[in-house]
Design an enzyme around this catalytic site. Structure first.
Site, PDB file in Angstrom:
ATOM      1  N   LYS B 119     -24.593  39.335  24.205  1.00 21.67           N
ATOM      2  CA  LYS B 119     -25.871  38.858  23.655  1.00 21.67           C
ATOM      3  C   LYS B 119     -25.763  38.775  22.133  1.00 21.67           C
ATOM      4  O   LYS B 119     -25.194  39.677  21.499  1.00 21.67           O
ATOM      5  CB  LYS B 119     -26.951  39.869  24.071  1.00 21.67           C
ATOM      6  CG  LYS B 119     -28.385  39.440  23.836  1.00 21.67           C
ATOM      7  CD  LYS B 119     -29.329  40.520  24.402  1.00 21.67           C
ATOM      8  CE  LYS B 119     -30.790  40.168  24.234  1.00 21.67           C
ATOM      9  NZ  LYS B 119     -31.675  41.214  24.802  1.00 21.67           N
ATOM     10  N   SER B 194     -35.236  39.540  27.812  1.00 18.11           N
ATOM     11  CA  SER B 194     -34.724  38.810  26.676  1.00 18.11           C
ATOM     12  C   SER B 194     -33.233  38.483  26.781  1.00 18.11           C
ATOM     13  O   SER B 194     -32.755  37.643  26.036  1.00 18.11           O
ATOM     14  CB  SER B 194     -34.982  39.609  25.398  1.00 18.11           C
ATOM     15  OG  SER B 194     -34.218  40.788  25.376  1.00 18.11           O
ATOM     16  N   SER B 218     -35.500  43.754  29.716  1.00 21.08           N
ATOM     17  CA  SER B 218     -34.702  42.684  29.127  1.00 21.08           C
ATOM     18  C   SER B 218     -33.298  42.544  29.710  1.00 21.08           C
ATOM     19  O   SER B 218     -32.646  41.524  29.493  1.00 21.08           O
ATOM     20  CB  SER B 218     -34.624  42.861  27.608  1.00 21.08           C
ATOM     21  OG  SER B 218     -35.804  42.385  27.003  1.00 21.08           O
TER      22      SER B 218
END
Lengths: 532, 532
Positions: B119, B194, B218
């Site tokens: 990420k 997320s 997330s």
């Protein structure tokens, strides 16, 4: 409250003797003169012997509790270390436990029948819970603190509650409710703080195992000042629910609860009794780490090729900010001397790491509300601010009222210091990634903060010749202040203590390392013990 | 930044194919049509097979990395899940590892040669670190995040960076730098967030193991939405140093980092590789808990008198606030049906516990600065607030700028809820002090918060008949909103996933319990897998 306390003294049978009017500076010899030989014998037994006698019925809990009520009451009269005695509760509990043993032929738990003293701000159901604030007098605990419930399940008897300073943030012990608590070895000195009531009580052997709390030394300082063992566990190992204090809910600086004891076995049985009950099932912030008992699970220290335990100790004698007084430096040197040469112990220097910065950070984070909650609790009654409350709140140059983002930024600085300090620890003699434990003077290591798992060890009887170095030039204002405090006769009879520090969550290893060191140094019994 | 990303796609050899102009809603069938059979074969191998082939040299890291660069690039073109590919870094690293294996005849570590996607807000030395804020574009990480250093030491190859939403606080994934990331199973839907870039990338098998971060779902939301495994470890087990985000230094709500993988073995090797390197020696806030490997250390579950493993599962299908959509309820019922009747598994109901209050607390504590840091980072560039940023910051009725003491009071409320929830857990079928694990719909358990250690498990292929109950009356506004979202054809092909929740720090137990359940239910391989 003082009247209530005196009433609880008066309720003890046989009556607690009154001390003579003219007292020596060192009152630790008085119990032997004023109490029966049975009381002396019981109260001076090592904790482990008491537990063994209680478990087998050789001693009843009633006898042991009565003895400690006697001696604690005398200690209270001599040093003002108590907020109250609990004779009726304690003796009812003792009787229950004695009956239990008779009926079941086995003890209730690992602490069966043992009297345990408790710092006042640890809540006890239906009793006052004032945490040293005049305005909080009359607040009553709705329930026992979780740690007391667990000790109770293990068979403990609660019989005495001990003093703490205003705002719980002094390394001395005085407040406007109960007055000043003094050091039994030298009543002109402080017993330390904030768990100073416990310290003085244990120093006089009015308790063999007590409960204190600690942030920046509040267990270690009174243990050190009274020559007993004090253990500051890593945070989130022992339950904190049910304690009274301001700033509840704050997380930047985490207080811990832990034991003081006249013997290292007392420390161990206390920790094990609680952790074995899996307190994390009731207080979810706790870490579910079982208590690793080196006696049953083998050593936690390294083993050498020869199969023997090895220990590497880092020595930090001076934090580079404030130089310890000569007896403390001598104490460290004496211990190092006794350990050096042992083939299983390696001693390395542990250089200080920016301790002034550590103090700046922690003293800024203590009261990020600008001290409003402390001041509010003090001002609510109009009681005066005591000098050390002024020192840490009003005169603290690092303190101000902060916004939430300001606290975050300072927390980042704190975490960076912790990471840097960890790297420093790792870097010392890097073949083995740093020493397993580090020892030093209380003040020195204290400034490093956030190193958790600490044990104080009494080192030498005091009063020996320890002259200050000729022509010493203080390094800074704090050093000058500390330097000028020292006179050869000021600290007569005061115990000298050191502390041993391990990495976070290595609590059991620190204790085993200390046992090992005391054994090597031939210091199994506290030198103070012999004088009592 | 989009140009930069496209440039990194263009640098991959052989060239990443362009998708056809007219795309189906479900694009998961396209890789098989557009990529070579070798690329398909490698990228669809289970993580454990890849690791085994890499460790023995049956596959080179260069071949595996090239295959994942290809498929990830295609996934990027299909779903917009990437911020950049790293072909030159990754292939240089792969070559180093291939040479290492040739030279040393053994792999560098447990992850030898395996490509891992990351990420974007997990810092990589010398690369952009914008965390989804336009104003942060151009910030460059001075160093690799600590977790990347540890994975590197275990032999990982970093080859792809994935998208995240503005402010990192959406359960969708879009920002004003890279645009919207979509769900490969149904591009009209969100991949979740997320860590939605990771979710979409793994859903398309452009990665078999990736790194996400999680506070309120997330990792779990994108894993669930894309039918892969996602694991939210307990806080303070994996290192967080070197991540970019606002509100650094805040402690009331703790974010964690963790893996997503197409196989449960990928989750396990990720956790073990990091924890085995003792990250607490570098990041002192971490808890020094070794990784308990049930395969080498025996089961972490209870054993019955018959010597077999036993598991008690609490089922929470509905949190009492928002009723899950029919396919999810059917999913839970289906799994329960498969497990019930097995003599080693006991299923109990897990009643919800005041989840509306949990949401009120956590949504108040997310931004105690009133959202000032988020708004500042957004406003610094003038980029618009996206709808879910407005939802959680501007339109969040529980949010306000708080003083430090107000945060403390709310933290007390949080801790009380956690204690009460723990007691609730303990109380369910109390003969054994609560279920060992609890399973439920993502939304339901999500609201409970602070239960850590979570695994999503894909349950059934979607698109089957799941009609809404006739005459259902929504309970409240949130329930009405969710109810009205549901139409039988809206969620065509979307995976249905459940999650399994354990007590804090029982990460390994949750994973073993899931393995056991999948085994009993005959669901070892994700049902989605067969369709790819």
């Amino acid at each position: 409250m003082q009247d209530h306390r005196d009433d609880t003294y008066a309720a003890v049978q046989p009556a607690i003797p009154d001390p003579p009017k003219a007292l020596p500076l060192n009152v630790t010899g008085l119990p032997k003169r004023l109490l029966s030989s049975e009381v002396i014998s019981i109260t001076q037994s090592p904790t482990e012997s008491l537990l063994s006698s209680l478990a087998t019925g050789k001693l009843t809990s009633t006898a042991v509790t009565t003895a400690f009520l006697q001696r604690a009451g005398l200690a209270g009269k001599l040093t003002n270390c108590l907020t109250e005695l609990l004779p009726s509760r304690a003796l009812a509990r003792a009787k229950y436990l004695d009956d239990y043993l008779t009926q079941h032929k086995k003890p209730l738990g690992a602490l069966h029948g043992l009297p345990i003293s408790v710092k006042e701000h640890v809540g006890m159901k239906d009793l006052d819970l004032n945490a040293g604030f005049v305005s909080w007098v009359g607040r009553v605990a709705p329930d026992d603190a979780l740690i007391l419930k667990l000790l109770w399940k293990a068979g403990a008897v609660f019989y005495a509650r001990t003093t703490e300073p205003q705002a719980l943030m002094h390394l001395e012990t005085s407040n406007n409710i109960y007055g000043v608590t003094v050091n039994p070895f030298n009543t002109a000195l402080t017993p330390g703080g904030s768990s100073g009531g416990e310290g003085a009580l244990l120093g006089l052997r009015g308790s063999c195992l007590g409960i204190g709390t600690d942030i920046w030394g509040s267990i270690r300082s009174p243990a050190a000042n009274n020559g007993v063992f004090g253990f500051r566990p890593t945070s989130f190992r022992l339950p904190m629910a049910g304690l009274a204090a301001t700033m509840y809910g704050s997380e930047h600086i985490v207080a811990v609860i832990g034991p003081l004891s006249t013997s290292l076995e007392g420390i161990k049985v206390f920790m094990k009794s609680i952790v074995d009950q899996q307190p994390w099932l009731y207080e979810p912030s706790l870490v579910p780490l079982a208590w690793r008992d080196s006696s049953s699970q083998g050593t936690l220290l390294r083993k050498g090729a020869d199969g023997k335990r090895k220990l590497r100790i880092g020595v930090l004698a001076d934090d580079g900010v404030v130089r310890p007084h000569p007896p403390i430096l001598r104490g460290i040197a004496t211990l190092v001397e006794k350990l050096r040469g042992n083939p299983d112990i390696e001693i390395v220097e542990f250089p200080p790491y920016n301790h002034a910065e550590a103090w700046r950070i922690i003293s800024s984070l203590y009261f990020p509300d600008g001290g409003a909650e402390e001041a509010g609790a003090i001002d609510a009654s109009g009681e005066p601010f005591l000098p050390l409350t002024n020192f840490i709140i009003k005169d603290n140059p690092n303190m101000k009222e902060m916004s939430v983002p300001e606290v975050w930024r300072l927390t980042e600085v704190r975490d960076k210091y912790k990471s840097d300090f960890t790297r420093h620890w790792n870097s010392i003699n890097t073949t083995l990634a740093g020493p397993e434990v580090a020892g030093g003077s209380l003040l020195a290591v204290e400034a490093a903060e956030q190193r958790e798992g600490m044990v104080d060890v009494i080192l030498t009887p005091t009063g020996e010749a320890d002259k200050v170095e000729e022509g010493y030039k203080p390094r800074n204002e704090q050093d000058r202040y500390n330097y000028e405090l020292y006179k050869l006769d000021t600290y007569t009879d005061a115990p000298i203590s050191l502390q041993l520090v391990g990495r976070r969550y290595e609590d059991e290893k620190v204790i085993e390392a200390l046992e090992f060191m005391l054994d090597v140094a031939g210091m199994g019994l506290s030198p103070v013990e012999a004088k009592l």
